[in-house]
Design an enzyme around this catalytic site. Structure first.
Site, PDB file in Angstrom:
ATOM      1  N   HIS A  76     -13.571  -6.637   0.928  1.00 12.69           N
ATOM      2  CA  HIS A  76     -13.973  -5.291   1.355  1.00 12.69           C
ATOM      3  C   HIS A  76     -12.846  -4.308   1.041  1.00 12.69           C
ATOM      4  O   HIS A  76     -13.079  -3.271   0.419  1.00 12.69           O
ATOM      5  CB  HIS A  76     -14.304  -5.274   2.841  1.00 12.69           C
ATOM      6  N   ASP A 105     -12.516  18.387 -24.007  1.00 13.02           N
ATOM      7  CA  ASP A 105     -12.805  17.037 -23.519  1.00 13.02           C
ATOM      8  C   ASP A 105     -11.513  16.526 -22.922  1.00 13.02           C
ATOM      9  O   ASP A 105     -10.527  17.259 -22.830  1.00 13.02           O
ATOM     10  CB  ASP A 105     -13.254  16.122 -24.688  1.00 13.02           C
ATOM     11  N   TRP A 141      -6.204  -7.382   1.885  1.00 14.01           N
ATOM     12  CA  TRP A 141      -6.013  -6.671   0.610  1.00 14.01           C
ATOM     13  C   TRP A 141      -4.533  -6.547   0.267  1.00 14.01           C
ATOM     14  O   TRP A 141      -4.161  -6.284  -0.872  1.00 14.01           O
ATOM     15  CB  TRP A 141      -6.693  -5.290   0.629  1.00 14.01           C
ATOM     16  N   SER A 168      -6.463  -0.253 -16.352  1.00 13.77           N
ATOM     17  CA  SER A 168      -7.490   0.786 -16.381  1.00 13.77           C
ATOM     18  C   SER A 168      -7.012   2.062 -15.704  1.00 13.77           C
ATOM     19  O   SER A 168      -7.140   3.150 -16.256  1.00 13.77           O
ATOM     20  CB  SER A 168      -8.749   0.259 -15.685  1.00 13.77           C
ATOM     21  N   SER A 169      -6.429   1.928 -14.517  1.00 14.78           N
ATOM     22  CA  SER A 169      -6.102   3.173 -13.828  1.00 14.78           C
ATOM     23  C   SER A 169      -4.910   3.866 -14.468  1.00 14.78           C
ATOM     24  O   SER A 169      -4.830   5.099 -14.442  1.00 14.78           O
ATOM     25  CB  SER A 169      -5.897   2.950 -12.327  1.00 14.78           C
ATOM     26  N   HIS A 252       2.227   2.238  -0.294  1.00 14.66           N
ATOM     27  CA  HIS A 252       2.208   3.515   0.415  1.00 14.66           C
ATOM     28  C   HIS A 252       1.797   4.672  -0.493  1.00 14.66           C
ATOM     29  O   HIS A 252       0.885   5.420  -0.147  1.00 14.66           O
ATOM     30  CB  HIS A 252       3.471   3.823   1.196  1.00 14.66           C
ATOM     31  N   GLU A 254      -0.037   4.433  -2.909  1.00 12.09           N
ATOM     32  CA  GLU A 254      -1.464   4.185  -3.141  1.00 12.09           C
ATOM     33  C   GLU A 254      -2.334   4.908  -2.111  1.00 12.09           C
ATOM     34  O   GLU A 254      -3.396   5.444  -2.422  1.00 12.09           O
ATOM     35  CB  GLU A 254      -1.733   2.680  -3.099  1.00 12.09           C
ATOM     36  N   TYR A 256      -1.695   7.647  -0.791  1.00 11.41           N
ATOM     37  CA  TYR A 256      -1.773   9.051  -1.181  1.00 11.41           C
ATOM     38  C   TYR A 256      -2.569   9.238  -2.463  1.00 11.41           C
ATOM     39  O   TYR A 256      -3.130  10.314  -2.703  1.00 11.41           O
ATOM     40  CB  TYR A 256      -0.360   9.646  -1.274  1.00 11.41           C
ATOM     41  N   SER A 267      -9.582  22.060  -1.343  1.00 12.16           N
ATOM     42  CA  SER A 267      -9.013  23.365  -1.667  1.00 12.16           C
ATOM     43  C   SER A 267      -9.874  24.167  -2.636  1.00 12.16           C
ATOM     44  O   SER A 267      -9.636  25.357  -2.842  1.00 12.16           O
ATOM     45  CB  SER A 267      -7.603  23.202  -2.262  1.00 12.16           C
ATOM     46  N   HIS A 301       7.628   1.693   6.573  1.00 14.08           N
ATOM     47  CA  HIS A 301       7.008   1.874   7.896  1.00 14.08           C
ATOM     48  C   HIS A 301       5.833   0.917   8.093  1.00 14.08           C
ATOM     49  O   HIS A 301       5.313   0.802   9.191  1.00 14.08           O
ATOM     50  CB  HIS A 301       6.594   3.335   8.150  1.00 14.08           C
ATOM     51  N   HIS A 302       5.441   0.224   7.024  1.00  8.95           N
ATOM     52  CA  HIS A 302       4.448  -0.846   7.192  1.00  8.95           C
ATOM     53  C   HIS A 302       5.107  -2.129   7.640  1.00  8.95           C
ATOM     54  O   HIS A 302       4.437  -3.144   7.790  1.00  8.95           O
ATOM     55  CB  HIS A 302       3.707  -1.095   5.874  1.00  8.95           C
ATOM     56  N   THR A 327       1.904  17.947   5.299  1.00 12.47           N
ATOM     57  CA  THR A 327       0.492  17.707   5.581  1.00 12.47           C
ATOM     58  C   THR A 327      -0.029  18.756   6.549  1.00 12.47           C
ATOM     59  O   THR A 327      -1.134  19.290   6.384  1.00 12.47           O
ATOM     60  CB  THR A 327       0.288  16.295   6.171  1.00 12.47           C
ATOM     61  N   LYS A 330      -0.716  21.978   4.857  1.00 11.75           N
ATOM     62  CA  LYS A 330      -1.985  22.008   4.130  1.00 11.75           C
ATOM     63  C   LYS A 330      -3.145  22.289   5.078  1.00 11.75           C
ATOM     64  O   LYS A 330      -4.008  23.139   4.808  1.00 11.75           O
ATOM     65  CB  LYS A 330      -2.206  20.677   3.395  1.00 11.75           C
ATOM     66  N   ARG A 449      -6.084  -7.153  14.218  1.00 13.16           N
ATOM     67  CA  ARG A 449      -7.058  -6.975  13.151  1.00 13.16           C
ATOM     68  C   ARG A 449      -7.211  -8.287  12.389  1.00 13.16           C
ATOM     69  O   ARG A 449      -6.439  -9.223  12.585  1.00 13.16           O
ATOM     70  CB  ARG A 449      -6.623  -5.867  12.200  1.00 13.16           C
TER      71      ARG A 449
HETATM   72  C1  HEM Z   1     -18.363   2.492   5.238  1.00 18.43           C
HETATM   73  C2  HEM Z   1     -17.931   2.136   6.343  1.00 18.43           C
HETATM   74  C3  HEM Z   1     -16.803   1.153   6.521  1.00 18.43           C
HETATM   75  C4  HEM Z   1     -16.771   0.249   7.516  1.00 18.43           C
HETATM   76  C5  HEM Z   1     -17.840   0.017   8.571  1.00 18.43           C
HETATM   77  C6  HEM Z   1     -15.550  -0.470   7.381  1.00 18.43           C
HETATM   78  C7  HEM Z   1     -15.155  -1.486   8.229  1.00 18.43           C
HETATM   79  C8  HEM Z   1     -14.018  -2.233   8.076  1.00 18.43           C
HETATM   80  C9  HEM Z   1     -13.655  -3.337   8.881  1.00 18.43           C
HETATM   81  C10 HEM Z   1     -14.456  -3.880  10.059  1.00 18.43           C
HETATM   82  C11 HEM Z   1     -12.477  -3.826   8.423  1.00 18.43           C
HETATM   83  C12 HEM Z   1     -11.735  -5.038   8.919  1.00 18.43           C
HETATM   84  C13 HEM Z   1     -10.650  -4.716   9.812  1.00 18.43           C
HETATM   85  C14 HEM Z   1      -9.827  -5.906  10.135  1.00 18.43           C
HETATM   86  O1  HEM Z   1     -10.366  -6.938  10.559  1.00 18.43           O
HETATM   87  O2  HEM Z   1      -8.609  -5.778   9.971  1.00 18.43           O
HETATM   88  C15 HEM Z   1     -12.087  -3.010   7.343  1.00 18.43           C
HETATM   89  C16 HEM Z   1     -10.928  -3.156   6.622  1.00 18.43           C
HETATM   90  C17 HEM Z   1     -10.535  -2.327   5.589  1.00 18.43           C
HETATM   91  N1  HEM Z   1     -11.233  -1.251   5.085  1.00 18.43           N
HETATM   92 FE1  HEM Z   1     -13.030  -0.642   5.713  1.00 18.43          FE
HETATM   93  N2  HEM Z   1     -14.845   0.010   6.331  1.00 18.43           N
HETATM   94  C18 HEM Z   1     -15.584   1.015   5.765  1.00 18.43           C
HETATM   95  C19 HEM Z   1     -15.227   1.780   4.680  1.00 18.43           C
HETATM   96  C20 HEM Z   1     -14.032   1.716   4.007  1.00 18.43           C
HETATM   97  C21 HEM Z   1     -13.636   2.587   2.936  1.00 18.43           C
HETATM   98  C22 HEM Z   1     -14.451   3.743   2.353  1.00 18.43           C
HETATM   99  C23 HEM Z   1     -12.428   2.218   2.573  1.00 18.43           C
HETATM  100  C24 HEM Z   1     -11.678   2.940   1.468  1.00 18.43           C
HETATM  101  C25 HEM Z   1     -10.652   2.583   0.869  1.00 18.43           C
HETATM  102  C26 HEM Z   1     -12.030   1.079   3.396  1.00 18.43           C
HETATM  103  C27 HEM Z   1     -10.836   0.391   3.324  1.00 18.43           C
HETATM  104  C28 HEM Z   1     -10.495  -0.712   4.072  1.00 18.43           C
HETATM  105  C29 HEM Z   1      -9.285  -1.462   3.905  1.00 18.43           C
HETATM  106  C30 HEM Z   1      -8.168  -1.202   2.888  1.00 18.43           C
HETATM  107  C31 HEM Z   1      -9.315  -2.481   4.842  1.00 18.43           C
HETATM  108  C32 HEM Z   1      -8.255  -3.527   5.090  1.00 18.43           C
HETATM  109  C33 HEM Z   1      -8.683  -4.814   4.547  1.00 18.43           C
HETATM  110  C34 HEM Z   1      -7.697  -5.825   4.922  1.00 18.43           C
HETATM  111  O3  HEM Z   1      -7.465  -6.026   6.123  1.00 18.43           O
HETATM  112  O4  HEM Z   1      -7.137  -6.434   4.012  1.00 18.43           O
HETATM  113  N3  HEM Z   1     -13.036   0.810   4.261  1.00 18.43           N
HETATM  114  N4  HEM Z   1     -13.047  -2.040   7.146  1.00 18.43           N
END
Ligand code: HEM
Ligand SMILES: [Cu+2]
Lengths: 540, 377
Positions: A76, A105, A141, A168-169, A252, A254, A256, A267, A301-302, A327, A330, A449
């Site tokens: 996720h 372009d 992640w 790619s990025s 970090h 990332e 931003y 803006s 800080h992480h 911030t 802004k 978490r």
């Molecule tokens: C759409 C609704 C979303 C829901 C309901 C949702 C829900 C969750 C949940 C439940 C977790 C797990 C937390 C844990 O157990 O630590 C999580 C982790 C995370 N989410 Fe989301 N999320 C959503 C959208 C997003 C979006 C748009 C991003 C954009 C980058 C994102 C980035 C992350 C990241 C980076 C993690 C950490 C994964 C990890 O622990 O390695 N999420 N999210």
């Protein structure tokens, strides 16, 4: 207004069929590819999130065994970050930058094709890893070593995918930098560029600086796994914490990378619907740049609870707190832009205001987290999950919605359905908060978490969060329906659907012609890309 | 939420508790502090909450005012101003001053957390996948603390005990009013030792020692969990600290030392197959079961099956080797020689060779393990 001369140019050929997309070199086609890809990845990542939330609806193990649960969380995170948010911003930059700065372009049209077409194989590798023996990567992640060194071959696929995503990025970012530096139309100085261009430029620099760092970190994991190195193994002379330093030196900035383009979008949108110029344009540019620079100085800080010496904790604490200043500037500037405006509240404006409000909450909980002594209670807890979703969902995602609604008429020549857009906003706003606000309480109360099952006192808030998540997810279908319907049946959009919009893209016919600005227009611009006058600028 | 109950706290901040369906309360704030560190963190958090809350309300109010009054639909005309140096300076400097005001107590708190010297006693904590080992360094004894919630309670249908997932077989027993210094490390991956009420979270890192300290105010049971993702059973690594008055603690300690002396295994004892097998089943349940499963079937793709495994049914020496030294290929299989006694290893190997469908009828005596240990230096 497009000049008469432009209309008489010969019709340039517009490729058709599959080849149009496979071999696309047109920034608008590539932009569309990026956006559709990002949206589909958003749905995939969203489904994974809903799996997590389904499991956490009740205590006990209902649907997934812990190892699969960890894979879901990991994927996720990875998919949302690298598959949804980053490509969406790149896609938007591709679509809009040339139109906003008067370029024909992107600078490197063929490389652009490559940078897009690397994404599907990378994401396929990630998804494929679910079905290899041992399953997908399950270390979060952040892929912390030594855990990531332990995992099965899904981890190798993930590392390979990250390498491809990085390439790619970086290519996408180089393209953005060169386009902005070299292809601005005469008369658009850097200090007049739209904020969206500034934000994309600074973001692109961040990407170029840190993606190789991530590649380095995961390569070290790879060699630790297979080639007998011991970068992260103390028994072999390595240091597990080294991984975290390298990772967060990428990680970090990332964060931003996913926030600065959002600042740019907002803006553009706020001044349009407030019918006022952006307040404090130059301080916005400086604030954005200083956030970019500061983002390199706060990675640890992480890592407050890894056992850093007090002096290091203090340094990183002060540096992190300092980011609150630009911030804050802004946020105040956006509000000052609204102040004494003549505001109307079409969907893009709603999402932009929602962004400011919720991003402020995320920023303020960030200040709380920056205080190392308090972070001891919150690190690794659901408070952090709440904090970064306020920044990533309400920040990155809401701004993307704002942008898509804002530029949809220019991109497609049709209006989206306003009522559906408004419904999408209010629905998302409500259920977003229902999902993520309780997570602050979960974290404060002590829920770690990344756990598949929890103690009974966490039940209520988890229930609420899960219900919120499912409703939020459902709401995204409103968006999809709106887009699909409007693409075919939407009302024909005027050239200038927003009364207050005065940047360059609105001087083009609607929909934006396949090839625009084949001759650079002669511009006279003011701050934030406001066009005072324009001559020529052919398009066909 | 029914029956709200208000409790005050040192900073006069209110925690709203509610009695929920499960008889467990859902708190809206940090857990009630039980050490000076936790209290300091609590107060600092309260201060931050008030400051950030006020800023948020201010931002919200200004924005709402503008949204209500400066709308096109109420006929408001835009005033196209777009800079004002004075206000820009004010709203840069003011936040800086607020941050400085926060930084002062925050710095003191950090220094306080880090002052680990002057301890009355020292505990070494070692994180394992997925349990904690506590060593009382002053008294030269230690034990391993495992999740005590039965796995069956995780099934969707089971009735769950009150402290579901937050109970262990052997809590860390400590005296109140003594400065306890913790030395943390880990055996395999990074874990993190977090007990909210004690105000401590510290990563335990393999190959490195980190320290932390606390002094518990009042006797009580304080619960926490591992807070660094450490593999599949990360969610099942609870921490329980049983703080007792110094007198109670002294009694516990004496009893514990006596019990240890009495129950120490004699590594030269010769066991019967049945006795070893029975002992081995317990060792298996505490150490091997999370990966290889009660059924011995393992988790396909992640952890190999022992039932019918060629190693378990083949040469005894190879079986002893992998249990004692761990696996080269998959570091998740640890070197148990470092964690278990000769008798325990002999017992668990005997159990594995005679459990499920394995029927080798062979047993391994502690002396055989001692020989391996001697040989491996
Ligand atoms: C759409 C609704 C979303 C829901 C309901 C949702 C829900 C969750 C949940 C439940 C977790 C797990 C937390 C844990 O157990 O630590 C999580 C982790 C995370 N989410 Fe989301 N999320 C959503 C959208 C997003 C979006 C748009 C991003 C954009 C980058 C994102 C980035 C992350 C990241 C980076 C993690 C950490 C994964 C990890 O622990 O390695 N999420 N999210
Ligand atoms: Cu752990």
């Amino acid at each position: 207004m497009a000049s008469g001369a432009a209309d008489k140019l010969p019709t340039a050929h517009k490729p058709h069929g599959l080849g149009r997309w496979l071999f696309a070199t047109n920034h608008k086609d590539i932009g569309s590819l990026y956006l559709w890809f990002a949206f589909s990845m958003f749905l995939v990542g969203g489904v994974l999130a809903l799996c997590i939330r389904a499991e956490l609806f009740s205590p006990g193990l209902q649907f997934f065994q812990p190892e699969l649960f960890n894979q879901l969380t990991t994927l996720h995170g990875l998919i949302m970050v690298f598959g949804a948010i980053m490509p969406a911003f790149t896609g938007l930059a591709n679509w809009m930058l040339p139109l906003m700065i008067g370029a024909p372009d992107m600078a490197f049209a063929r490389m652009n094709n490559w940078s897009f077409w690397l994404l599907p194989p990378a994401m396929s590798l990630l998804l494929l890893s679910f079905i290899v023996p041992g399953g997908a990567a399950a270390a979060g992640w952040t892929l912390y070593a030594p855990l990531s060194v332990q995992l099965g071959m899904g981890m190798d696929l993930t590392i390979f995918a990250i390498h491809i995503l990085g390439v790619s990025s970086i290519m996408g970012a180089i393209n953005i930098v060169v386009t902005i530096i070299n292809l601005r139309a005469p008369g658009m100085r850097m200090m007049n560029m739209p904020m969206f261009a500034w934000a994309s430029l600074i973001t692109a620099y961040l990407i170029i600086a840190v993606m190789p760092v991530l590649a380095g970190a995961v390569t070290m994991v790879l060699t630790d796994r297979h080639f007998g190195t011991h970068f992260f193994n103390a028994a072999g002379g390595g240091d597990p914490i080294l991984y975290q330093h390298v990772f967060w030196f990428f990680g970090h900035p990332e964060v931003y990378i996913m926030a600065l383009p959002a600042f740019g979008i907002v803006s553009q949108v706020i001044p349009t619907f407030a019918r006022k110029p952006l307040f404090g344009y130059s301080s916005m540019v400086y604030a954005t740049s200083s956030i970019g620079v500061l983002s390199f100085m706060v990675w640890a800080h992480h890592m407050f609870v890894t056992g850093m010496p007090a002096t290091a904790q203090l340094f990183f604490m002060y540096a992190t707190m300092l980011i609150a200043v630009p911030t804050g500037v802004k946020v105040f500037n956006w509000i000052a832009t609204m102040w004494q405006g003549s505001m109307s509240f079409e969907t893009p404006m709603l999402f932009a205001i929602g962004f400011i409000l919720l991003f402020t909450i995320g920023g303020l909980s960030g200040v709380t987290l920056s205080v190392a002594a308090v972070d001891v209670q919150l690190h690794g807890s659901y408070y952090v999950v709440a904090h970064f979703h306020y920044v990533l969902v309400a920040g990155a995602l809401f701004s993307l919605f704002s942008a898509v609604y804002y530029w949809f008429p220019k991109m497609t020549g049709r209006m989206y359905v306003e009522r559906l857009g408004q419904l999408h906003f209010w629905w998302s706003l409500l259920w977003f908060n229902v999902t993520f606000f309780p997570m602050h309480f979960l974290g404060l109360a002590g829920m770690p978490r990344r756990i598949p099952d929890y103690a009974l006192q966490f039940t209520d808030f988890n229930r609420i969060a899960s219900i919120g998540a499912f409703m939020f997810g459902l709401g995204q279908l409103i968006f999809l329906i709106n887009i699909l319907y409007s693409l075919r049946h939407g009302k024909t959009a005027p050239q200038q659907p927003w009364e207050g919009a005065n940047t360059l893209e609105w001087r083009l016919p609607t929909p934006a012609p396949y090839h625009s600005f084949s001759q650079p227009p002669q511009l006279e611009t003011a701050e934030n890309g406001v066009v005072l006058s324009m001559r020529d600028g052919g398009q066909v | 939420m029914s029956c709200p109950r208000l409790c005050g706290s040192s900073a006069a901040w209110l925690i709203l508790n509610s009695t929920a369906v499960h008889g467990q309360s859902a708190a809206l704030n940090l857990q009630a502090p039980a050490t000076s560190l936790a209290r300091m963190e609590y107060d600092l958090h309260t201060m931050l909450l008030l400051v950030t809350g006020a800023i948020f309300l201010l931002v919200l109010a200004v924005m709402l005012y503008a949204i209500v009054r400066h709308r096109k639909s109420v006929g408001h005309e835009a005033k196209p101003f777009h800079e004002n140096t004075t206000v820009e300076i004010i709203w840069t400097v003011l936040p800086l001053l607020i941050l400085l005001a926060i930084a002062w107590p925050a710095t003191r708190a950090v220094l306080n957390q880090k002052s680990t010297h002057g301890e009355d006693m020292t505990i070494r904590i070692t994180g394992y996948q997925w349990k904690w080992r506590y060593d009382y360094l002053d008294d030269n004894f230690g034990f391993v603390s495992h999740l005590a919630t039965p796995r069956a309670a995780m099934a969707a249908t089971a009735v769950r005990p009150e402290h579901y997932l937050l109970e262990v077989d052997e809590p860390l027993v400590l005296p109140t009013g003594r400065k306890v210094r913790l030395l943390l490390t880990a055996n395999d991956v990074i874990h993190s030792w977090w007990v909210p009420q004690l105000g401590i979270k510290q990563d335990a890192i393999p190959g490195f020692l980190r320290d932390a300290w606390f002094m518990v105010d009042k006797p009580g049971i304080y619960r926490g969990q591992c807070s660094e993702l450490c593999g599949k059973d990360h969610g099942f690594m609870p921490i329980v600290v049983d703080a007792r008055s110094p007198e109670d603690y002294a009694r516990w300690r004496t009893a514990r030392l006596q019990q240890l002396a009495a129950s120490a295994d004699d590594p030269s004892k010769v066991w019967s197959l049945a006795a070893l097998r029975e002992r081995g089943e317990k060792v298996y349940g505490q150490n091997c079961l999370p990966c290889h499963q009660a059924s011995g079937k393992g988790i396909p793709g992640n952890f190999p099956a022992l039932d019918g495994s060629p190693i378990v049914n083949g040469d005894k020496a190879a079986h002893i080797r992998i249990v004692f030294h761990g696996s080269q290929r998959n570091p998740a299989m640890q070197a148990w020689g470092k964690q278990l006694s000769d008798t325990e290893i002999a017992a668990v190997i005997t159990y594995e060779r005679n459990a499920w469908g394995n029927n080798t009828g062979q047993l391994v005596q502690p002396a055989e393990i001692r020989a391996v240990r001697g040989g491996s230096g």
